[in-house]
Write a protein that holds these residues in place. Structure first.
Motif, PDB file in Angstrom:
ATOM      1  N   VAL A 224       0.843  -1.192   0.000  1.00 33.23           N
ATOM      2  CA  VAL A 224       0.000   0.000   0.000  1.00 33.23           C
ATOM      3  C   VAL A 224       0.879   1.244   0.000  1.00 33.23           C
ATOM      4  CG1 VAL A 224      -0.255  -0.020   2.537  1.00 33.23           C
ATOM      5  CG2 VAL A 224      -1.945   1.179   1.111  1.00 33.23           C
ATOM      6  N   TRP A 225       0.502   2.182  -0.867  1.00 31.14           N
ATOM      7  CA  TRP A 225       1.193   3.446  -1.030  1.00 31.14           C
ATOM      8  C   TRP A 225       0.316   4.570  -0.500  1.00 31.14           C
ATOM      9  CZ3 TRP A 225       5.847   4.380  -3.973  1.00 31.14           C
ATOM     10  CH2 TRP A 225       6.450   3.213  -4.462  1.00 31.14           C
ATOM     11  N   VAL A 226       0.965   5.661  -0.094  1.00 29.70           N
ATOM     12  CA  VAL A 226       0.218   6.802   0.430  1.00 29.70           C
ATOM     13  C   VAL A 226       0.681   8.092  -0.234  1.00 29.70           C
ATOM     14  CG1 VAL A 226      -0.114   5.668   2.669  1.00 29.70           C
ATOM     15  CG2 VAL A 226       1.816   7.257   2.350  1.00 29.70           C
ATOM     16  N   CYS A 227      -0.245   9.024  -0.315  1.00 29.71           N
ATOM     17  CA  CYS A 227       0.065  10.407  -0.679  1.00 29.71           C
ATOM     18  C   CYS A 227      -0.054  11.219   0.601  1.00 29.71           C
ATOM     19  CB  CYS A 227      -0.916  10.910  -1.733  1.00 29.71           C
ATOM     20  SG  CYS A 227      -0.750  12.674  -2.104  1.00 29.71           S
ATOM     21  N   GLU A 228       1.092  11.596   1.136  1.00 33.50           N
ATOM     22  CA  GLU A 228       1.111  12.365   2.388  1.00 33.50           C
ATOM     23  C   GLU A 228       1.174  13.860   2.052  1.00 33.50           C
ATOM     24  OE1 GLU A 228       3.313  11.969   6.661  1.00 33.50           O
ATOM     25  OE2 GLU A 228       4.611  11.975   4.892  1.00 33.50           O
ATOM     26  N   ILE A 229       0.318  14.639   2.672  1.00 28.38           N
ATOM     27  CA  ILE A 229       0.246  16.062   2.354  1.00 28.38           C
ATOM     28  C   ILE A 229       0.329  16.896   3.630  1.00 28.38           C
ATOM     29  CG2 ILE A 229      -1.201  15.619   0.335  1.00 28.38           C
ATOM     30  CD1 ILE A 229      -3.567  16.775   1.992  1.00 28.38           C
ATOM     31  N   GLU A 230       0.650  18.158   3.429  1.00 27.07           N
ATOM     32  CA  GLU A 230       0.559  19.155   4.501  1.00 27.07           C
ATOM     33  C   GLU A 230      -0.215  20.341   3.953  1.00 27.07           C
ATOM     34  OE1 GLU A 230       3.277  21.659   7.726  1.00 27.07           O
ATOM     35  OE2 GLU A 230       4.250  20.581   6.059  1.00 27.07           O
ATOM     36  N   ASP A 232      -2.603  23.781   5.306  1.00 22.69           N
ATOM     37  CA  ASP A 232      -3.124  24.607   6.399  1.00 22.69           C
ATOM     38  C   ASP A 232      -2.633  24.097   7.746  1.00 22.69           C
ATOM     39  OD1 ASP A 232      -4.560  26.101   4.517  1.00 22.69           O
ATOM     40  OD2 ASP A 232      -6.298  24.762   4.664  1.00 22.69           O
ATOM     41  N   GLY A 233      -1.371  23.695   7.779  1.00 23.37           N
ATOM     42  CA  GLY A 233      -0.776  23.245   9.024  1.00 23.37           C
ATOM     43  C   GLY A 233      -1.125  21.821   9.419  1.00 23.37           C
ATOM     44  N   GLU A 234      -1.899  21.116   8.594  1.00 21.68           N
ATOM     45  CA  GLU A 234      -2.318  19.749   8.895  1.00 21.68           C
ATOM     46  C   GLU A 234      -1.556  18.765   8.016  1.00 21.68           C
ATOM     47  OE1 GLU A 234      -6.346  16.929   8.758  1.00 21.68           O
ATOM     48  OE2 GLU A 234      -6.398  18.986   7.993  1.00 21.68           O
ATOM     49  N   ILE A 235      -0.976  17.746   8.647  1.00 21.82           N
ATOM     50  CA  ILE A 235      -0.335  16.659   7.915  1.00 21.82           C
ATOM     51  C   ILE A 235      -1.300  15.486   7.889  1.00 21.82           C
ATOM     52  CG2 ILE A 235       1.571  15.014   7.878  1.00 21.82           C
ATOM     53  CD1 ILE A 235       3.332  17.117   9.128  1.00 21.82           C
ATOM     54  N   ASP A 236      -1.549  14.951   6.691  1.00 29.62           N
ATOM     55  CA  ASP A 236      -2.547  13.892   6.569  1.00 29.62           C
ATOM     56  C   ASP A 236      -2.203  13.003   5.376  1.00 29.62           C
ATOM     57  OD1 ASP A 236      -4.776  12.392   7.128  1.00 29.62           O
ATOM     58  OD2 ASP A 236      -6.242  13.917   6.541  1.00 29.62           O
ATOM     59  N   ILE A 237      -2.813  11.831   5.336  1.00 21.96           N
ATOM     60  CA  ILE A 237      -2.739  10.951   4.172  1.00 21.96           C
ATOM     61  C   ILE A 237      -3.978  11.227   3.339  1.00 21.96           C
ATOM     62  CG2 ILE A 237      -2.857   8.558   3.385  1.00 21.96           C
ATOM     63  CD1 ILE A 237      -1.138   7.803   5.800  1.00 21.96           C
ATOM     64  N   ALA A 238      -3.769  11.752   2.140  1.00 21.87           N
ATOM     65  CA  ALA A 238      -4.886  12.180   1.301  1.00 21.87           C
ATOM     66  C   ALA A 238      -5.419  11.063   0.421  1.00 21.87           C
ATOM     67  CB  ALA A 238      -4.468  13.366   0.433  1.00 21.87           C
ATOM     68  N   THR A 258      -9.661   7.970  -1.741  1.00 20.84           N
ATOM     69  CA  THR A 258      -9.418   9.321  -1.265  1.00 20.84           C
ATOM     70  C   THR A 258     -10.633   9.753  -0.453  1.00 20.84           C
ATOM     71  OG1 THR A 258      -8.164   9.858  -3.276  1.00 20.84           O
ATOM     72  CG2 THR A 258      -8.914  11.709  -1.932  1.00 20.84           C
ATOM     73  N   PRO A 259     -10.466  10.083   0.825  1.00 22.14           N
ATOM     74  CA  PRO A 259     -11.628  10.536   1.606  1.00 22.14           C
ATOM     75  C   PRO A 259     -12.198  11.831   1.050  1.00 22.14           C
ATOM     76  CG  PRO A 259      -9.592  10.838   2.839  1.00 22.14           C
ATOM     77  CD  PRO A 259      -9.234  10.070   1.613  1.00 22.14           C
ATOM     78  N   ASN A 260     -13.452  12.088   1.383  1.00 27.97           N
ATOM     79  CA  ASN A 260     -14.184  13.213   0.779  1.00 27.97           C
ATOM     80  C   ASN A 260     -13.439  14.541   0.891  1.00 27.97           C
ATOM     81  OD1 ASN A 260     -16.325  11.619  -0.019  1.00 27.97           O
ATOM     82  ND2 ASN A 260     -17.490  11.933   1.851  1.00 27.97           N
ATOM     83  N   LYS A 261     -12.817  14.801   2.024  1.00 28.14           N
ATOM     84  CA  LYS A 261     -12.215  16.122   2.253  1.00 28.14           C
ATOM     85  C   LYS A 261     -11.053  16.415   1.316  1.00 28.14           C
ATOM     86  CE  LYS A 261      -9.660  16.878   5.871  1.00 28.14           C
ATOM     87  NZ  LYS A 261      -9.175  17.007   7.280  1.00 28.14           N
ATOM     88  N   ALA A 268      -5.146  11.605  -6.077  1.00 26.48           N
ATOM     89  CA  ALA A 268      -5.247  10.213  -6.525  1.00 26.48           C
ATOM     90  C   ALA A 268      -4.478   9.996  -7.821  1.00 26.48           C
ATOM     91  CB  ALA A 268      -6.716   9.826  -6.692  1.00 26.48           C
ATOM     92  N   LYS A 269      -4.616  10.923  -8.764  1.00 20.31           N
ATOM     93  CA  LYS A 269      -3.916  10.765 -10.040  1.00 20.31           C
ATOM     94  C   LYS A 269      -2.403  10.743  -9.834  1.00 20.31           C
ATOM     95  CE  LYS A 269      -5.247  13.268 -13.555  1.00 20.31           C
ATOM     96  NZ  LYS A 269      -5.356  14.407 -14.507  1.00 20.31           N
ATOM     97  N   ARG A 270      -1.914  11.621  -8.983  1.00 21.41           N
ATOM     98  CA  ARG A 270      -0.470  11.662  -8.750  1.00 21.41           C
ATOM     99  C   ARG A 270       0.023  10.353  -8.155  1.00 21.41           C
ATOM    100  NH1 ARG A 270       1.908  17.031  -6.104  1.00 21.41           N
ATOM    101  NH2 ARG A 270       3.790  15.909  -6.710  1.00 21.41           N
ATOM    102  N   LEU A 271      -0.744   9.810  -7.186  1.00 19.36           N
ATOM    103  CA  LEU A 271      -0.288   8.591  -6.532  1.00 19.36           C
ATOM    104  C   LEU A 271      -0.433   7.383  -7.456  1.00 19.36           C
ATOM    105  CD1 LEU A 271       0.919   7.386  -4.011  1.00 19.36           C
ATOM    106  CD2 LEU A 271      -1.392   7.064  -3.103  1.00 19.36           C
ATOM    107  N   VAL A 272      -1.527   7.288  -8.194  1.00 14.75           N
ATOM    108  CA  VAL A 272      -1.697   6.178  -9.137  1.00 14.75           C
ATOM    109  C   VAL A 272      -0.572   6.200 -10.166  1.00 14.75           C
ATOM    110  CG1 VAL A 272      -3.133   5.266 -11.012  1.00 14.75           C
ATOM    111  CG2 VAL A 272      -4.187   5.930  -8.843  1.00 14.75           C
ATOM    112  N   ARG A 273      -0.254   7.380 -10.681  1.00 12.05           N
ATOM    113  CA  ARG A 273       0.826   7.487 -11.669  1.00 12.05           C
ATOM    114  C   ARG A 273       2.158   7.042 -11.060  1.00 12.05           C
ATOM    115  NH1 ARG A 273      -0.174  12.252 -13.887  1.00 12.05           N
ATOM    116  NH2 ARG A 273      -0.819  11.469 -15.932  1.00 12.05           N
TER     117      ARG A 273
END
Length: 331
Positions: A224-230, A232-238, A258-261, A268-273
């Protein structure tokens, strides 16, 4: 139908013969065989994996010949039993007579198996005409009603080094920290996303405990791969992308969520690619199934996924059976 029954061979994890392996691994079959081959290789080469579990395959050959036409798998994974998977063998000729006869023979062979229970067949997944033919035969012979609306109705597509599309334009998303394999520290979030994803796949929902087990297995097996983002000061797996079925030449993307938010922002496109790029370094093809009404079809096309036959999209169905009569599994 003794002449047809004799055209079915049954194998367990200890005795799959060379002609079946050659068929599954053949260049013309390997992509469709992805639902069967990686698991068969694992349980056959690792007897310690899921000891005592249900793992067998039925192989239908044309009567009076040795030409393999269909392979059916009845197998089990760490989270439960899988649907019956049935693949056609190239060249694919799905005449009504062949389908009706072969699927009825599969049904008879299953029911004649000493340790087999008809409750085991909770669903079948295959190319549309095969799934329909098996469901009709099972409903008649096993007397278990099918569920009219398929559990899954999807197009099958393939990405190769030739069709893969490297991003031509700089990405508009600038909050991405990293596109990477998940690690143990991600387990809590991966578990949450696995549970959310399962809630979109009725009736195969997962409890929090089973979602946690799925996340653990995916991370441990580097699937399993993740797209980790930051942002507005929040770090999350998008976004997560799972690649759980891999043989020597073919890998499959089996879960994109990809969760709704975080939807509609390009994650998703970036991670799938990225995942496809990694998989195509060691495999000839990446395959996936995408729901016929899923708007993500465009995303996958932009990455480079194409139907096996350009003129006709290949449709696969998962057809379920009366849930009051069966023991529901998971895949």
């Amino acid at each position: 139908m003794p002449d047809l029954i004799s055209s079915v061979r049954r194998f367990d994890r200890t005795n799959i013969p060379e002609d079946v392996w050659v068929t599954l691994r053949g260049r013309d079959n390997a992509a469709r065989a992805n639902v069967i081959l990686p698991h068969a290789e694992k349980v056959s080469s690792h007897p310690e994996f899921l000891p005592g579990s249900e793992q067998f395959w039925l192989v239908y050959s044309e009567p009076t010949t040795s030409n393999i036409r269909f392979i059916l798998s009845c197998t089990e994974g760490p989270l439960g039993t899988y649907p019956l998977f049935i693949i056609p063998v190239s060249p694919v000729e799905l005449s009504l007579e062949l389908l009706q006869g072969s699927m009825e023979v599969f049904c008879e062979a299953l029911l004649k198996d000493v340790d087999f229970k008809r409750q085991r067949v909770f669903s079948v997944f295959s190319v549309e005409p095969i799934a329909e033919a098996f469901a009709s035969a099972w409903e008649k012979i096993a007397e278990v009603k099918r569920i009219n609306k398929p559990y899954y109705d999807a197009f099958f597509s393939i990405c190769t080094p030739e069709t893969f599309k490297v991003c031509d334009n700089p990405p508009s998303v600038d909050e991405v920290i990293e596109l990477r394999l998940a690690v143990s520290q991600d387990a809590g979030k991966i578990s949450e996303l696995c549970e959310e994803f399962s809630n979109t796949s009725h009736p195969f929902t997962l409890s929090s405990e089973r979602a946690s087990e799925e996340a653990r297995l995916l991370i441990e097996n580097e699937q399993v791969w993740v797209c980790e983002i930051e942002k507005d000061g929040e770090i999350d797996i998008a976004t997560i992308v799972a690649a759980t079925r891999q043989s020597d030449t073919v890998a499959a993307i089996t879960k994109v969520y990809t969760p709704n938010k975080w939807q509609r922002q390009g994650y998703a496109k970036r991670l799938v690619r990225r995942v496809c790029r990694e998989l195509l370094m060691t495999h000839e093809q990446v395959v996936l199934y995408v729901g016929v009404s899923n708007s993500a079809q465009k995303l996958y096309q932009q990455v480079g996924f194409r139907a096996p036959c350009k003129e006709t999209p290949e449709r696969w169905l998962e057809i379920g059976f009366d849930r009051d009569e069966v023991e529901l599994g998971h895949w």
